[in-house]
Design a protein around this motif. Structure first.
Motif, PDB file in Angstrom:
ATOM      1  N   PRO A 203      48.840  39.170  53.139  1.00  0.00           N
ATOM      2  CA  PRO A 203      50.040  38.484  52.642  1.00  0.00           C
ATOM      3  C   PRO A 203      51.076  39.436  52.063  1.00  0.00           C
ATOM      4  O   PRO A 203      52.282  39.189  52.165  1.00  0.00           O
TER       5      PRO A 203
ATOM      6  N   ARG B 189      43.901  28.072  40.794  1.00  0.00           N
ATOM      7  CA  ARG B 189      45.337  27.822  40.555  1.00  0.00           C
ATOM      8  C   ARG B 189      45.589  27.626  39.060  1.00  0.00           C
ATOM      9  O   ARG B 189      45.040  26.700  38.443  1.00  0.00           O
TER      10      ARG B 189
ATOM     11  N   HIS C 126      55.537  30.252  45.956  1.00  0.00           N
ATOM     12  CA  HIS C 126      54.312  30.067  46.750  1.00  0.00           C
ATOM     13  C   HIS C 126      53.097  30.332  45.871  1.00  0.00           C
ATOM     14  O   HIS C 126      53.058  31.323  45.141  1.00  0.00           O
TER      15      HIS C 126
ATOM     16  N   GLU D  19      49.358  30.892  46.869  1.00  0.00           N
ATOM     17  CA  GLU D  19      48.669  31.147  48.129  1.00  0.00           C
ATOM     18  C   GLU D  19      47.160  31.269  47.925  1.00  0.00           C
ATOM     19  O   GLU D  19      46.697  32.219  47.275  1.00  0.00           O
TER      20      GLU D  19
ATOM     21  N   CYS E 166      43.616  33.085  44.220  1.00  0.00           N
ATOM     22  CA  CYS E 166      44.943  32.762  44.740  1.00  0.00           C
ATOM     23  C   CYS E 166      45.942  33.840  44.333  1.00  0.00           C
ATOM     24  O   CYS E 166      45.687  34.637  43.424  1.00  0.00           O
TER      25      CYS E 166
ATOM     26  N   TRP F  23      53.190  33.818  43.760  1.00  0.00           N
ATOM     27  CA  TRP F  23      54.413  34.543  44.121  1.00  0.00           C
ATOM     28  C   TRP F  23      55.583  33.967  43.338  1.00  0.00           C
ATOM     29  O   TRP F  23      55.814  32.752  43.341  1.00  0.00           O
TER      30      TRP F  23
END
Length: 218
Positions: free
Chosen positions: A70, A180, A196, A198, A210, A213
């Motif tokens: 990523p 998260r 984001h 992710e 995770c 961003w």
């Protein structure tokens, strides 16, 4: 590489395949060399609470390798200046420097022995793109960075507050987190945009990971 390291080499190459990472043999050598240095220095300097080599492979190397695809996607093929805040033993900064050799990477930590370790890694593994600074990030003197990242450094709100002046105008923050962090997301200042969150799948690790961003709102 001695015979005892072969199982780790195999596991590292398998993890890279799962992550769709093409790791050249020289990069595999450097990553395993880094792991060896981390184990040896850890015996004296307590760089990480993880002691078992196999656990280090998964919880440190694989965990940080999972962010590389990523990260490269976000860079869109361009070289980026990266700041790793509260880098500790060089995670994820060393892994980024090994896998993105044309990206300048600066690791900053308030603990002198940890910055000294990263300098030793840069010297022994011949990574001219890797630099370490012994400083508090809020007092660091440096040119702006395209990507500011951290792994288990602080809350998201503190992370962006302490590093905002070091972020380039079009730069982004990339925070490595476990599950998260909804509570932390809710505490971010109004002028920071989360564009984001992710999910990451780390090979061999049965735990949530995770990337968060973020960027300043324009």
């Amino acid at each position: 590489m001695n015979e005892a390291a072969d199982p780790q080499r195999d596991r590292l190459q398998q993890a890279a395949e799962q992550l769709a990472l093409d790791l050249a043999p020289a990069r595999v050598d450097r990553l395993l060399g880094y792991l060896d240095l981390l184990q040896r220095w850890n015996a004296t300097y307590n760089l990480t609470a993880v002691r078992d080599p196999d656990e280090m492979l998964v919880q440190h190397l694989f965990d940080c390798l999972a962010v590389i695809p990523p990260l490269r996607h976000a860079a869109r093929g361009a070289s980026r200046r990266v700041l790793d805040v509260g880098s500790g033993g060089g995670l994820p900064g060393v892994v980024i420097a090994v896998t993105c050799e044309d990206w300048p990477v600066v690791c900053v930590d308030t603990v002198g022995k940890k910055a000294a370790f990263v300098r030793q890694v840069a010297a022994e593994l011949r990574l001219p793109n890797l630099r370490a600074e012994h400083a508090r990030v809020e007092t660091l003197v440096a040119s702006p960075f395209d990507i500011v990242t951290s792994r288990a450094f602080s809350s998201l709100a503190d992370f962006v507050r302490l590093t905002r002046r070091l972020l380039a105008p079009a730069g982004v923050w990339m925070a490595m987190k476990g599950k998260r962090p909804d509570d932390e997301l809710a505490m971010l200042p109004a002028d920071v945009e989360v564009f984001h969150v992710e999910p990451l799948a780390v090979p061999g690790l049965a735990a949530e990971r995770c990337l968060v961003w973020m960027r300043p709102k324009t």
